[in-house]
Write an enzyme that holds these catalytic residues in place. Structure first.
Site, PDB file in Angstrom:
ATOM      1  N   VAL A  85       0.804  -1.151   0.207  1.00 15.66           N
ATOM      2  CA  VAL A  85       0.257   0.052   0.094  1.00 15.66           C
ATOM      3  C   VAL A  85       0.915   1.165   0.027  1.00 15.66           C
ATOM      4  O   VAL A  85       1.579   1.427   0.962  1.00 15.66           O
ATOM      5  CB  VAL A  85      -0.936  -0.144   1.241  1.00 15.66           C
ATOM      6  CG1 VAL A  85      -1.876   1.043   1.297  1.00 15.66           C
ATOM      7  CG2 VAL A  85      -1.600  -1.240   1.310  1.00 15.66           C
ATOM      8  N   HIS A  92      -7.001   7.817   1.431  1.00 11.89           N
ATOM      9  CA  HIS A  92      -7.435   6.383   1.060  1.00 11.89           C
ATOM     10  C   HIS A  92      -6.103   5.381   1.746  1.00 11.89           C
ATOM     11  O   HIS A  92      -6.753   4.390   2.222  1.00 11.89           O
ATOM     12  CB  HIS A  92      -7.128   6.266  -0.478  1.00 11.89           C
ATOM     13  CG  HIS A  92      -7.525   4.742  -0.944  1.00 11.89           C
ATOM     14  ND1 HIS A  92      -8.850   4.157  -1.079  1.00 11.89           N
ATOM     15  CD2 HIS A  92      -6.743   3.765  -1.492  1.00 11.89           C
ATOM     16  CE1 HIS A  92      -8.956   3.033  -1.306  1.00 11.89           C
ATOM     17  NE2 HIS A  92      -7.562   2.749  -1.617  1.00 11.89           N
ATOM     18  N   PHE A 117       2.385 -10.390   8.908  1.00 14.72           N
ATOM     19  CA  PHE A 117       2.131  -9.363   8.094  1.00 14.72           C
ATOM     20  C   PHE A 117       3.050  -8.622   7.163  1.00 14.72           C
ATOM     21  O   PHE A 117       4.065  -8.204   7.765  1.00 14.72           O
ATOM     22  CB  PHE A 117       1.444  -8.051   9.162  1.00 14.72           C
ATOM     23  CG  PHE A 117       0.843  -7.020   8.366  1.00 14.72           C
ATOM     24  CD1 PHE A 117      -0.640  -7.146   8.083  1.00 14.72           C
ATOM     25  CD2 PHE A 117       1.536  -5.716   8.407  1.00 14.72           C
ATOM     26  CE1 PHE A 117      -1.078  -6.090   7.451  1.00 14.72           C
ATOM     27  CE2 PHE A 117       0.867  -4.753   7.820  1.00 14.72           C
ATOM     28  CZ  PHE A 117      -0.548  -4.838   7.441  1.00 14.72           C
TER      29      PHE A 117
END
Length: 161
Positions: A85, A92, A117
């Protein structure tokens, strides 16, 4: 590329373990490098390639739901999540990265399943490249996520024996 320091894994605990790798379809160049690092670490440390299952999902926001279904299937012993990301000019990023992180943790705690993760949450593409093994100061967070999940399988296995 920097290597990671890993503990000695308990081969008896890891024997026959099945690992699911939940991977996003966004930022494929970065994610493909993370995946290569994760798979390399798993196979170099006794996980048979036949026991590694790749599960694709649309993006990081969908990772927790995919993990929930993977855990509920009872077919796997651990999950590695991989994605990237990258911050943009809107809020966002905060929504996606935060919900992904907290959702993955919730699934892990609710199921007792180790979930690593390995979703990069970075400010720019250069940071992502460095964390997926590209560049002179690079490290591969996919490899680190695989190391994490193997160590947690050993920790949990030794506690439950």
């Amino acid at each position: 590329m920097k290597g990671i320091e890993t503990p000695e894994y308990n081969a008896a605990i890891l024997a026959g373990k099945r690992i699911a790798i939940v991977v996003t379809r966004w930022n494929t160049f970065i994610v493909d490098n993370l995946l290569a690092g994760a798979k390399k670490h798993l196979t170099e440390n006794g996980i048979e390639e036949a026991n590694i299952e790749l599960i694709m999902c649309p993006g990081a926001y969908e990772i927790p739901l995919a993990c929930q279904h993977v855990a509920a299937s009872k077919q796997y012993d651990a999950i590695i999540t991989l994605g990237a990301v990258i911050r943009g000019g809107t809020p966002h990023f905060e929504y996606v990265a935060g919900e992904c992180s907290s959702g993955v943790m919730r699934v892990s705690l609710d199921t007792g399943m180790p979930i690593a993760f390995g979703v990069l949450t970075v400010d720019n593409e250069q940071q992502a490249l460095e964390r997926c093994g590209v560049g002179e100061n690079a490290e591969n967070k996919g490899e680190e996520s695989a190391a994490c999940v193997l160590e947690m399988l050993c920790v949990i296995g030794s506690l439950n024996s």
